[in-house]
Motif scaffolding. Structure first.
Motif, PDB file in Angstrom:
ATOM      1  N   VAL A  36     -16.112 -34.535  19.127  1.00  0.00           N
ATOM      2  CA  VAL A  36     -16.549 -35.821  19.675  1.00  0.00           C
ATOM      3  C   VAL A  36     -17.777 -35.543  20.545  1.00  0.00           C
ATOM      4  O   VAL A  36     -17.696 -34.762  21.498  1.00  0.00           O
ATOM      5  CB  VAL A  36     -15.442 -36.492  20.507  1.00  0.00           C
ATOM      6  N   ARG A  37     -18.905 -36.184  20.177  1.00  0.00           N
ATOM      7  CA  ARG A  37     -20.164 -35.827  20.820  1.00  0.00           C
ATOM      8  C   ARG A  37     -20.867 -37.084  21.335  1.00  0.00           C
ATOM      9  O   ARG A  37     -20.740 -38.166  20.766  1.00  0.00           O
ATOM     10  CB  ARG A  37     -21.060 -35.074  19.826  1.00  0.00           C
ATOM     11  N   TYR A  38     -21.633 -36.910  22.421  1.00  0.00           N
ATOM     12  CA  TYR A  38     -22.343 -38.014  23.050  1.00  0.00           C
ATOM     13  C   TYR A  38     -23.805 -37.619  23.218  1.00  0.00           C
ATOM     14  O   TYR A  38     -24.101 -36.486  23.612  1.00  0.00           O
ATOM     15  CB  TYR A  38     -21.741 -38.352  24.419  1.00  0.00           C
ATOM     16  N   LEU A  39     -24.693 -38.550  22.949  1.00  0.00           N
ATOM     17  CA  LEU A  39     -26.125 -38.268  23.062  1.00  0.00           C
ATOM     18  C   LEU A  39     -26.864 -39.535  23.467  1.00  0.00           C
ATOM     19  O   LEU A  39     -26.622 -40.609  22.903  1.00  0.00           O
ATOM     20  CB  LEU A  39     -26.688 -37.744  21.734  1.00  0.00           C
ATOM     21  N   THR A  40     -27.749 -39.413  24.432  1.00  0.00           N
ATOM     22  CA  THR A  40     -28.625 -40.513  24.849  1.00  0.00           C
ATOM     23  C   THR A  40     -30.061 -40.061  24.706  1.00  0.00           C
ATOM     24  O   THR A  40     -30.423 -38.973  25.179  1.00  0.00           O
ATOM     25  CB  THR A  40     -28.351 -40.909  26.311  1.00  0.00           C
ATOM     26  N   THR A  41     -30.877 -40.884  24.058  1.00  0.00           N
ATOM     27  CA  THR A  41     -32.301 -40.579  23.895  1.00  0.00           C
ATOM     28  C   THR A  41     -33.129 -41.749  24.396  1.00  0.00           C
ATOM     29  O   THR A  41     -32.663 -42.892  24.443  1.00  0.00           O
ATOM     30  CB  THR A  41     -32.660 -40.301  22.427  1.00  0.00           C
ATOM     31  N   SER A  42     -34.363 -41.452  24.770  1.00  0.00           N
ATOM     32  CA  SER A  42     -35.275 -42.495  25.217  1.00  0.00           C
ATOM     33  C   SER A  42     -36.037 -43.029  24.024  1.00  0.00           C
ATOM     34  O   SER A  42     -36.513 -42.277  23.181  1.00  0.00           O
ATOM     35  CB  SER A  42     -36.255 -41.941  26.251  1.00  0.00           C
ATOM     36  N   ASP A  43     -36.126 -44.354  23.954  1.00  0.00           N
ATOM     37  CA  ASP A  43     -36.993 -44.979  22.959  1.00  0.00           C
ATOM     38  C   ASP A  43     -38.338 -45.286  23.597  1.00  0.00           C
ATOM     39  O   ASP A  43     -39.387 -44.957  23.058  1.00  0.00           O
ATOM     40  CB  ASP A  43     -36.334 -46.254  22.424  1.00  0.00           C
ATOM     41  N   SER A  44     -38.329 -45.899  24.759  1.00  0.00           N
ATOM     42  CA  SER A  44     -39.539 -46.150  25.537  1.00  0.00           C
ATOM     43  C   SER A  44     -39.118 -46.444  26.968  1.00  0.00           C
ATOM     44  O   SER A  44     -38.539 -47.493  27.237  1.00  0.00           O
ATOM     45  CB  SER A  44     -40.332 -47.311  24.948  1.00  0.00           C
ATOM     46  N   GLU A  99     -33.641 -36.440  26.290  1.00  0.00           N
ATOM     47  CA  GLU A  99     -32.416 -36.360  25.505  1.00  0.00           C
ATOM     48  C   GLU A  99     -31.330 -35.835  26.438  1.00  0.00           C
ATOM     49  O   GLU A  99     -31.539 -34.850  27.151  1.00  0.00           O
ATOM     50  CB  GLU A  99     -32.569 -35.416  24.309  1.00  0.00           C
ATOM     51  N   VAL A 100     -30.204 -36.509  26.461  1.00  0.00           N
ATOM     52  CA  VAL A 100     -29.101 -36.105  27.329  1.00  0.00           C
ATOM     53  C   VAL A 100     -27.849 -35.934  26.488  1.00  0.00           C
ATOM     54  O   VAL A 100     -27.448 -36.867  25.779  1.00  0.00           O
ATOM     55  CB  VAL A 100     -28.841 -37.146  28.442  1.00  0.00           C
ATOM     56  N   SER A 101     -27.241 -34.777  26.536  1.00  0.00           N
ATOM     57  CA  SER A 101     -26.010 -34.510  25.803  1.00  0.00           C
ATOM     58  C   SER A 101     -24.801 -34.717  26.709  1.00  0.00           C
ATOM     59  O   SER A 101     -24.866 -34.541  27.929  1.00  0.00           O
ATOM     60  CB  SER A 101     -26.006 -33.071  25.266  1.00  0.00           C
ATOM     61  N   VAL A 132     -26.108 -32.017  30.254  1.00  0.00           N
ATOM     62  CA  VAL A 132     -27.350 -31.251  30.221  1.00  0.00           C
ATOM     63  C   VAL A 132     -28.375 -32.015  29.405  1.00  0.00           C
ATOM     64  O   VAL A 132     -28.013 -32.749  28.476  1.00  0.00           O
ATOM     65  CB  VAL A 132     -27.131 -29.835  29.641  1.00  0.00           C
ATOM     66  N   SER A 133     -29.621 -31.877  29.766  1.00  0.00           N
ATOM     67  CA  SER A 133     -30.729 -32.460  29.018  1.00  0.00           C
ATOM     68  C   SER A 133     -31.516 -31.320  28.386  1.00  0.00           C
ATOM     69  O   SER A 133     -32.169 -30.554  29.111  1.00  0.00           O
ATOM     70  CB  SER A 133     -31.644 -33.273  29.932  1.00  0.00           C
TER      71      SER A 133
END
Length: 435
Positions: free
Chosen positions: A421-429, A394-396, A320-321
């Motif tokens: 245990v957690r995963y997260l992706t975020t945008s920098d640019s 942001e993506v979890s 989910v985002s």
């Protein structure tokens, strides 16, 4: 004495700069940025001289923290080790007071960072300071961009819950509650990318880190088993694993000899965050971005046109985002917009008449789905085009590299342990061309 200080990103853009000498300008860092881009073997040494300027820098959080040292000054006589240590300390203070550091948070907190620099580099003279001592001298408040919010230690419905970065005044010594036994292992990645109008990734860079924090009595040894080896050594033959260009392990981390080097061990410290590894994906690694955006624009009337956007999630079911935002600039003559959306319920389209900014925000965007926006640009002209836009997300429960934690083990074992245990992706640019 220092002549100037700056913070720059990997693209050679200066995000923050302070000048300590009256006759010095921003151009003093041009040789430094030129050396970064032209160095044939990666980054130049942390101390070098070019065009009669002495540069010292450190590379932290994918940013260059650099300064120009005056010739024959006391700081110059003390050697580069003093300045590398001072720059590392400055980075630590900014990280403590501002939270997670990206180019967005640096720009948003320029005033706060200016205060920190004035206290730690008073008029170009280095001052040894720490966050707790500086807090009483800081008057600015933290500006927390949504994509760079600091991670808290509270498990949430969608993986990692976020809050505004804490300040040194809000931090206190942690007393570990023996009845609360929790262990957090986070895999966090930041994405920089440039995407063509056809959806082809022109260039992408993914930087990740594996971080742990435990609330346990004693100092048990944490062992992690990864699904892939963190290594920059290319493998022969067909390889579907993750390919790295840079890997840096934290202090005290041991790499197991068995399991192809996929086991990492480190001694935990109660309440302290420990970085197990930092890595950068190789440029030739097939970058799967979490979203694909397609667009089209066509004329409705001689004065109006319609922009159609379709955002598709590539992260799959179970992810989910919490929030996805696409920003672009409408044609200058646009007076207003009318919009209609389909897909997830929580979608908002805003238009700013002052700067013609068009913002499409989607909340709680489930993986594997898509969202559409139909935006009528009033008085924009029937034959117009929009060049590009910025995608923030942001993506979890998902990371671009595919790095996963397969097993978490403590030695000695701890009873009644809650492991997260957690995963997260975020945008920098992430820049996407529309035409």
């Amino acid at each position: 004495m220092l002549r100037a200080f700056c913070i720059a990103n990997k693209r050679g853009e200066i995000l923050f700069i302070t000048i300590f000498e009256p006759l010095v300008t921003k151009a003093i860092f041009d040789p430094f940025l030129s050396e970064l881009s032209s160095s044939p073997h990666g980054d130049p040494p942390p101390f070098f001289t070019k065009e009669d300027h002495k540069y010292v820098y450190v590379f932290r959080d994918d940013l260059y923290w650099a300064c120009v040292v005056s010739q024959n000054s006391l700081t110059d006589e003390c050697g580069p080790l003093l300045m590398t240590e001072s720059l590392s300390q400055l980075h630590q203070v900014c990280s403590t007071l501002c939270g997670a550091l990206t180019q967005h948070s640096i720009t948003a907190n320029a005033t706060l960072i200016m205060e920190i620099v004035q206290e730690t580099m008073n008029g170009g003279f280095v001052q040894m300071q720490t966050a707790d001592k500086l807090q009483s001298c800081i008057y600015s408040t933290v500006v927390a961009p949504k994509e760079t919010s600091a991670l808290t230690s509270v498990p949430g419905l969608f993986g990692i819950e976020k809050s505004a970065p804490c300040t040194a005044a809000q931090q206190s010594s942690l007393a570990v509650d023996s009845s609360k036994r929790e262990l957090y292992v986070d895999v966090v990645e930041k994405v920089w990318a440039s995407v063509s109008s056809s959806g082809t990734v022109i260039r992408a860079e993914v930087n990740g880190s594996i971080v742990t924090r435990c609330f346990l009595p004693g100092n048990p040894v944490l062992s992690l088993m990864l699904n892939t080896q963190l290594s920059t050594t290319p493998k022969e033959g067909f390889n579907t694993g993750t390919r790295m260009s840079e890997v840096e392990f934290g202090n005290g981390v041991e790499i197991g000899s068995g399991n192809n080097g996929r086991q990492l061990s480190v001694m935990t410290v109660p309440g302290q965050e420990i970085t197990i590894a930092r890595y950068t994906l190789a440029p030739d690694h097939p970058h799967l971005l979490p979203f694909t955006l397609t667009s089209s624009i066509h004329s409705l009337t001689p004065s109006d046109s319609e922009l159609r956007l379709k955002l598709t999630s590539n992260t799959g079911m179970g992810t989910v985002s919490p929030q996805v935002t696409f920003k672009t600039v409408a044609p200058v003559s646009t007076a207003a917009v009318m919009s209609q959306t389909s897909g997830p319920r929580d979608q908002v389209i805003r238009f700013s008449p002052e700067d013609k900014t068009l913002t499409w925000t989607i909340s709680q965007f489930p993986g594997g789905s898509y969202a559409q926006a139909f935006i009528r640009l009033v008085d924009s002209g029937g034959d117009v085009s929009i060049e590009a836009g910025e995608l923030e997300f942001e993506v979890s429960r998902w990371v671009c590299s595919g790095v996963r934690i397969e097993r978490v083990k403590l030695n000695p074992p701890v009873d009644n342990l809650n492991k997260w245990v957690r995963y997260l992706t975020t945008s920098d640019s992430v820049s996407i061309r529309l035409s």
